[in-house]
Design a protein around this motif. Structure first.
Motif, PDB file in Angstrom:
ATOM      1  N   ASP A 107      51.803  46.007   0.902  1.00 26.62           N
ATOM      2  CA  ASP A 107      51.029  46.885  -0.187  1.00 26.62           C
ATOM      3  C   ASP A 107      52.451  47.530  -1.206  1.00 26.62           C
ATOM      4  O   ASP A 107      51.833  48.036  -2.344  1.00 26.62           O
ATOM      5  CB  ASP A 107      50.238  48.067   0.348  1.00 26.62           C
ATOM      6  CG  ASP A 107      48.985  47.620   1.057  1.00 26.62           C
ATOM      7  OD1 ASP A 107      48.650  46.778   0.660  1.00 26.62           O
ATOM      8  OD2 ASP A 107      48.883  48.314   2.021  1.00 26.62           O
ATOM      9  N   ARG A 108      53.394  47.571  -0.795  1.00 32.70           N
ATOM     10  CA  ARG A 108      54.568  48.033  -1.591  1.00 32.70           C
ATOM     11  C   ARG A 108      55.459  46.900  -2.153  1.00 32.70           C
ATOM     12  O   ARG A 108      56.027  47.089  -3.432  1.00 32.70           O
ATOM     13  CB  ARG A 108      55.650  48.608  -0.785  1.00 32.70           C
ATOM     14  CG  ARG A 108      54.828  49.891  -0.027  1.00 32.70           C
ATOM     15  CD  ARG A 108      55.859  50.689   0.978  1.00 32.70           C
ATOM     16  NE  ARG A 108      56.877  51.146   0.095  1.00 32.70           N
ATOM     17  CZ  ARG A 108      58.193  50.957   0.670  1.00 32.70           C
ATOM     18  NH1 ARG A 108      58.359  50.141   1.796  1.00 32.70           N
ATOM     19  NH2 ARG A 108      59.064  51.444  -0.109  1.00 32.70           N
TER      20      ARG A 108
ATOM     21  N   THR B 221      55.590  43.839  -4.671  1.00 37.47           N
ATOM     22  CA  THR B 221      54.884  43.322  -5.917  1.00 37.47           C
ATOM     23  C   THR B 221      54.272  41.797  -5.390  1.00 37.47           C
ATOM     24  O   THR B 221      53.267  41.538  -5.942  1.00 37.47           O
ATOM     25  CB  THR B 221      55.507  43.108  -7.233  1.00 37.47           C
ATOM     26  OG1 THR B 221      56.831  42.460  -7.077  1.00 37.47           O
ATOM     27  CG2 THR B 221      56.133  44.739  -7.591  1.00 37.47           C
TER      28      THR B 221
ATOM     29  N   ALA C  23      51.397  42.330  -2.794  1.00 42.32           N
ATOM     30  CA  ALA C  23      50.376  43.149  -3.273  1.00 42.32           C
ATOM     31  C   ALA C  23      49.627  42.416  -4.370  1.00 42.32           C
ATOM     32  O   ALA C  23      48.335  42.593  -4.230  1.00 42.32           O
ATOM     33  CB  ALA C  23      51.029  44.571  -3.941  1.00 42.32           C
ATOM     34  N   CYS C  24      50.354  41.705  -5.452  1.00 42.56           N
ATOM     35  CA  CYS C  24      49.275  40.887  -6.341  1.00 42.56           C
ATOM     36  C   CYS C  24      48.760  39.815  -5.750  1.00 42.56           C
ATOM     37  O   CYS C  24      47.241  39.527  -5.901  1.00 42.56           O
ATOM     38  CB  CYS C  24      50.410  40.478  -7.469  1.00 42.56           C
ATOM     39  SG  CYS C  24      51.048  41.653  -8.296  1.00 42.56           S
TER      40      CYS C  24
ATOM     41  N   GLU D 269      49.879  43.480 -13.668  1.00 43.58           N
ATOM     42  CA  GLU D 269      49.583  44.249 -12.491  1.00 43.58           C
ATOM     43  C   GLU D 269      51.157  44.427 -11.572  1.00 43.58           C
ATOM     44  O   GLU D 269      51.398  45.541 -11.378  1.00 43.58           O
ATOM     45  CB  GLU D 269      48.500  43.980 -11.482  1.00 43.58           C
ATOM     46  CG  GLU D 269      47.397  44.472 -12.310  1.00 43.58           C
ATOM     47  CD  GLU D 269      47.220  45.954 -12.930  1.00 43.58           C
ATOM     48  OE1 GLU D 269      47.547  46.877 -12.181  1.00 43.58           O
ATOM     49  OE2 GLU D 269      47.224  46.274 -14.155  1.00 43.58           O
TER      50      GLU D 269
ATOM     51  N   LEU E 211      53.285  47.758 -11.138  1.00 43.75           N
ATOM     52  CA  LEU E 211      53.573  48.020  -9.748  1.00 43.75           C
ATOM     53  C   LEU E 211      55.257  48.208  -9.816  1.00 43.75           C
ATOM     54  O   LEU E 211      55.921  49.290  -8.971  1.00 43.75           O
ATOM     55  CB  LEU E 211      53.375  47.176  -8.590  1.00 43.75           C
ATOM     56  CG  LEU E 211      51.985  47.124  -8.178  1.00 43.75           C
ATOM     57  CD1 LEU E 211      51.481  45.792  -7.494  1.00 43.75           C
ATOM     58  CD2 LEU E 211      51.399  48.516  -7.583  1.00 43.75           C
TER      59      LEU E 211
END
Length: 332
Positions: A78-79, A81, A84-85, A148, A152
């Motif tokens: 989740d941290r 990029t 997460a993307c 996005e 982030l």
């Protein structure tokens, strides 16, 4: 996702055609193109980042390993990029709970270089998951997720790096929520000579130096330069390109963070560069040239100058990369 959200749940994913693994390269980029702050950029052949992605039995998205970052990047899904993307995309496709993905990120380019390091990684990851799924999405549909990734990474969802990294070539970014990415023709002899001095210029620090207000006369000059550059690219007019690639707003503020900047600029222009300026937020600098010979000469001369002043550096000479990300063989 925020304003860039797409409804992808009508996309049908055929699980029988999903690949077992894929390897992708995404290129570095030169954002701003000197006078086009946050709206212009182009991709180069090197450096760039690489992602290896594997389909696994256990659902979810995980980072298996990161190489070349010196331990600076987070492994948490989740941290980071990239992961997460990928998670965002799979969630919007409605299949996040149905597929397992593990990622190896190989950093071939330096972090904090001004060459779109986070953008290259994010683009490589999203291009890889799309390839793994047998390419259900277009590049236009991938673009919001790339933006996005920038949000982030640095808190600002701009597309001047991710657009050329994903689309290849030279791109113009228009708008915010109603994002337009416009491909600009690439003159066949346009080359970039990039020098990355080994000094630290964090993107957030560089942004803080930018003035909130500018004089109208400077804004008019900058608008004219951007329009002239775009016209010069369409017409393949190298003289117009040279005259237009001048930055009177951002460069004066950011140049103070880059040692020997004006000396490097003088060297570049004295040895035939069309223009010279900061790549992204720096500290990398770029000499835009006509032909590879000038780009090679300029970067060599600049490196010699930096070395004489006790500053180590890397250099890259490249034509504009018109392809963008590409799938690589695991056997290479």
């Amino acid at each position: 996702m925020p304003v860039y959200q797409h409804n992808l749940k009508d996309k049908k994913i055929d699980f029988n055609t999903i690949l077992d693994k894929v390897r992708v390269f995404a290129p570095a980029t030169v954002a701003n193109m000197i006078c086009g702050f946050d709206i212009l950029g182009f991709a180069v052949d090197e450096p760039g980042d690489e992602v290896k992605m594997y389909r696994v039995a256990e659902p979810g998205v995980r980072i298996r390993s990161i190489v070349g970052d010196g331990g600076r990047l987070p492994l948490g899904a989740d941290r980071n990029t990239v992961s997460a993307c990928v998670k965002m995309l799979l969630n919007d496709l409605g299949i996040l709970q149905d597929i397992g993905v593990e990622i190896e990120l190989i950093k071939h380019m330096p972090i904090g270089s001004g060459l779109g390091s986070s953008s290259a990684s994010t683009v490589a990851g999203l291009f890889a998951i799309n390839a793994l799924l047998n390419n259900p999405l277009t590049k236009d549909e991938l673009m919001p997720y790339c933006v996005e990734g920038e949000r982030l990474a640095c808190g600002h969802g701009h597309a001047d790096n991710v657009a050329p990294a994903l689309m290849g070539g030279i791109t113009l970014v228009r708008g915010g929520a109603d994002l337009d990415i416009v491909k600009i023709p690439v003159p066949k002899e346009l080359y970039a000579g990039i020098v990355f001095p080994q000094v630290d210029v964090p993107t957030r620090d560089a942004r803080q130096l930018i003035k909130e207000k500018v004089l109208l006369k400077d804004a008019v000059t900058q608008w004219g330069n951007i329009a002239g550059l775009v016209a010069g690219l369409f017409q393949e007019d190298y003289d117009l390109i040279s005259r237009s690639m001048q930055d009177v707003i951002i460069e004066p503020s950011r140049a103070i963070l880059i040692p020997e900047f004006y000396a490097m600029k003088e060297i570049a222009l004295a040895h035939g560069a069309l223009s010279f300026g900061i790549s992204g937020s720096g500290p990398s600098v770029v000499a835009v040239s006509k032909g590879p010979e000038v780009a090679e000469l300029v970067t060599t001369k600049i490196q010699d100058h930096l070395s004489a002043n006790g500053i180590e550096s890397f250099k890259y000479v490249s034509a504009v990369n018109v392809e963008g990300p590409k799938v690589l063989s695991f056997n290479d």
